[in-house]
Design a protein around this motif. Structure first.
Motif, PDB file in Angstrom:
ATOM      1  N   ASN A 177      63.798  -7.280  46.177  1.00 21.70           N
ATOM      2  CA  ASN A 177      64.041  -7.310  47.616  1.00 21.70           C
ATOM      3  C   ASN A 177      65.383  -6.676  47.961  1.00 21.70           C
ATOM      4  O   ASN A 177      66.439  -7.140  47.502  1.00 21.70           O
ATOM      5  N   PHE A 178      65.325  -5.616  48.779  1.00 24.38           N
ATOM      6  CA  PHE A 178      66.528  -4.952  49.278  1.00 24.38           C
ATOM      7  C   PHE A 178      66.739  -5.326  50.744  1.00 24.38           C
ATOM      8  O   PHE A 178      66.501  -4.526  51.654  1.00 24.38           O
ATOM      9  N   GLY A 179      67.158  -6.569  50.987  1.00 27.05           N
ATOM     10  CA  GLY A 179      67.482  -7.001  52.349  1.00 27.05           C
ATOM     11  C   GLY A 179      66.308  -7.048  53.294  1.00 27.05           C
ATOM     12  O   GLY A 179      66.488  -6.920  54.508  1.00 27.05           O
ATOM     13  N   HIS A 180      65.109  -7.231  52.772  1.00 29.92           N
ATOM     14  CA  HIS A 180      63.892  -7.194  53.583  1.00 29.92           C
ATOM     15  C   HIS A 180      63.376  -8.617  53.805  1.00 29.92           C
ATOM     16  O   HIS A 180      63.625  -9.509  52.990  1.00 29.92           O
ATOM     17  N   TYR A 209      69.913 -12.599  48.471  1.00 34.50           N
ATOM     18  CA  TYR A 209      69.504 -11.348  49.092  1.00 34.50           C
ATOM     19  C   TYR A 209      70.520 -10.252  48.798  1.00 34.50           C
ATOM     20  O   TYR A 209      71.735 -10.451  48.943  1.00 34.50           O
ATOM     21  N   ALA A 210      70.011  -9.089  48.384  1.00 32.04           N
ATOM     22  CA  ALA A 210      70.863  -7.927  48.154  1.00 32.04           C
ATOM     23  C   ALA A 210      70.930  -7.088  49.418  1.00 32.04           C
ATOM     24  O   ALA A 210      70.130  -7.261  50.345  1.00 32.04           O
ATOM     25  N   LEU A 211      71.883  -6.176  49.455  1.00 27.54           N
ATOM     26  CA  LEU A 211      71.994  -5.278  50.599  1.00 27.54           C
ATOM     27  C   LEU A 211      70.848  -4.268  50.600  1.00 27.54           C
ATOM     28  O   LEU A 211      70.266  -3.976  49.559  1.00 27.54           O
ATOM     29  N   GLY A 220      79.405  -1.653  46.625  1.00 33.13           N
ATOM     30  CA  GLY A 220      79.699  -2.311  45.365  1.00 33.13           C
ATOM     31  C   GLY A 220      79.123  -3.695  45.200  1.00 33.13           C
ATOM     32  O   GLY A 220      79.631  -4.480  44.395  1.00 33.13           O
ATOM     33  N   THR A 221      78.086  -4.017  45.913  1.00 31.31           N
ATOM     34  CA  THR A 221      77.482  -5.344  45.794  1.00 31.31           C
ATOM     35  C   THR A 221      76.553  -5.399  44.588  1.00 31.31           C
ATOM     36  O   THR A 221      76.158  -4.381  44.023  1.00 31.31           O
ATOM     37  N   VAL A 222      76.166  -6.607  44.225  1.00 26.76           N
ATOM     38  CA  VAL A 222      75.263  -6.810  43.096  1.00 26.76           C
ATOM     39  C   VAL A 222      73.870  -6.313  43.460  1.00 26.76           C
ATOM     40  O   VAL A 222      73.381  -6.518  44.571  1.00 26.76           O
TER      41      VAL A 222
END
Length: 344
Positions: free
Chosen positions: A218-221, A241-243, A251-253
């Protein structure tokens, strides 16, 4: 309109001079009709002017000439307007044809059957005339399981369509090749990072169904909606949640894959935020979880259409954002009473 002008002229007599208003006939005809209709209405207007002038014994030659000239002038201007309008309509038809061709390339019809999955899709544009927009989806049967993507590009217009094409192209290329879903996600990140500048981004969720298990990235969805065979509803969410895609420079995980059971008879609905953020007249969001029971029809397309119609009824007007839904059904291996159980 010309009949009303003629009646008013007869009733008022020649002293008030309503006859020049006959030119309104060809003027309005040019807005809705072709050149034949406009020219025909112009001829009728001229005949009415001549007939009424003779009936009223109009003796002012200058006044009569000006009336005839006004009708002829407006008719000629109307014919020019018709020509320009028809040219623009032809150009619009050409653009629509190109848009439809682009849609067939960008958003291909998903396969009805992919492995043990039954798939159906619904796409609604926020612009009534639009054929494509910033939402995207795809279903690919691979040696590593059935892989799908649903995403939402920030913004609208041709730039959003271009970005959607980049994401879909990268997914279609990576999905059959990579054995790991996380590596598919990394290839999408690299493709989007090369395409996007600044703060633009793409939210997306990737899913892989293999056997009786579904893996998500999941990419922020928005989290998908999972409807079990016993009608219970869950929302498989990531641990964190990731960006979205395109914001990796911060630089986020990176997102980590997470899994859930996806058993025969279960349904999985992936969607964009145009569904859950659709509001009614009182500003209330669409209650997707409460509407999960609408996906009970044995035919997946019909079930999704029922949900779509309910969404439009909730909004009771035009959508303010593109809305896409992708429904996956895990078909039982043997006959049963669950949805699509009768399919081969």
């Amino acid at each position: 309109m010309m009949a009303a002008v003629g009646a008013a002229d007869v009733a008022a007599g020649p002293s008030l001079g309503f006859l020049p208003l006959m030119s309104l006939g060809p003027a309005f005809a040019s807005l809705v009709g072709g050149w034949r209709r406009t020219a025909g209405i112009g001829v009728i207007a001229l005949l009415l002017c001549a007939g009424l002038g003779w009936y009223e014994e109009l003796s002012d030659v200058r006044r009569g000439s000006m009336t005839i000239a006004s009708v002829i002038g407006v008719t000629a201007a109307g014919l020019v307007a018709v020509s320009m309008r028809q040219k623009r309509e032809a150009e619009l038809d050409s653009v629509r044809s190109i848009a439809e061709a682009a849609q067939r390339v960008l958003l291909k019809p998903v396969p009805r059957l992919a492995g043990q999955l039954r798939a159906a899709v619904s796409y609604m544009s926020a612009v009534a005339e639009a054929r494509i927009g910033g939402d995207l989806y795809e279903v690919v049967a691979t040696p590593h399981g059935v892989r799908v993507i649903v995403g939402d590009v920030q913004g609208k217009g041709l730039e959003a369509v271009e970005t959607a094409a980049v994401v879909l192209g990268a997914f279609r290329e990576a999905a059959p090749d990579e054995t790991d879903l996380a590596e598919v996600g990394r290839r999408l990140e690299r493709a989007v990072d090369r395409q996007l500048d600044g703060e633009k981004f793409v939210t997306a969720i990737l899913a892989e169904v293999r056997g009786e298990e579904a893996t998500f990235l999941n990419f922020g969805h928005p989290a998908p909606l999972l409807i079990r065979a016993d009608t219970t509803v869950t929302w498989p969410e990531p641990p964190a949640y990731a960006l979205p895609l395109g914001l990796g420079a911060h630089g986020t995980v990176r997102p980590e894959p997470y899994r859930t059971d996806f058993l025969p008879g279960d349904q999985l609905l992936l969607y964009t935020d145009g569904i859950t953020e659709a509001r009614d007249e009182d500003g209330r969001f669409y209650p997707l979880e409460d509407r999960a029971h609408l996906l009970k029809d044995n035919d997946a397309e019909s079930a999704l259409e029922t949900l779509r119609q309910d969404l439009l009824h909730h909004v009771n007007g035009p959508l303010h954002d593109d809305a896409a839904m992708l429904l996956l059904r895990h078909r039982p291996h043997h006959g049963g009473t669950t949805p699509d159980a009768g399919l081969p």
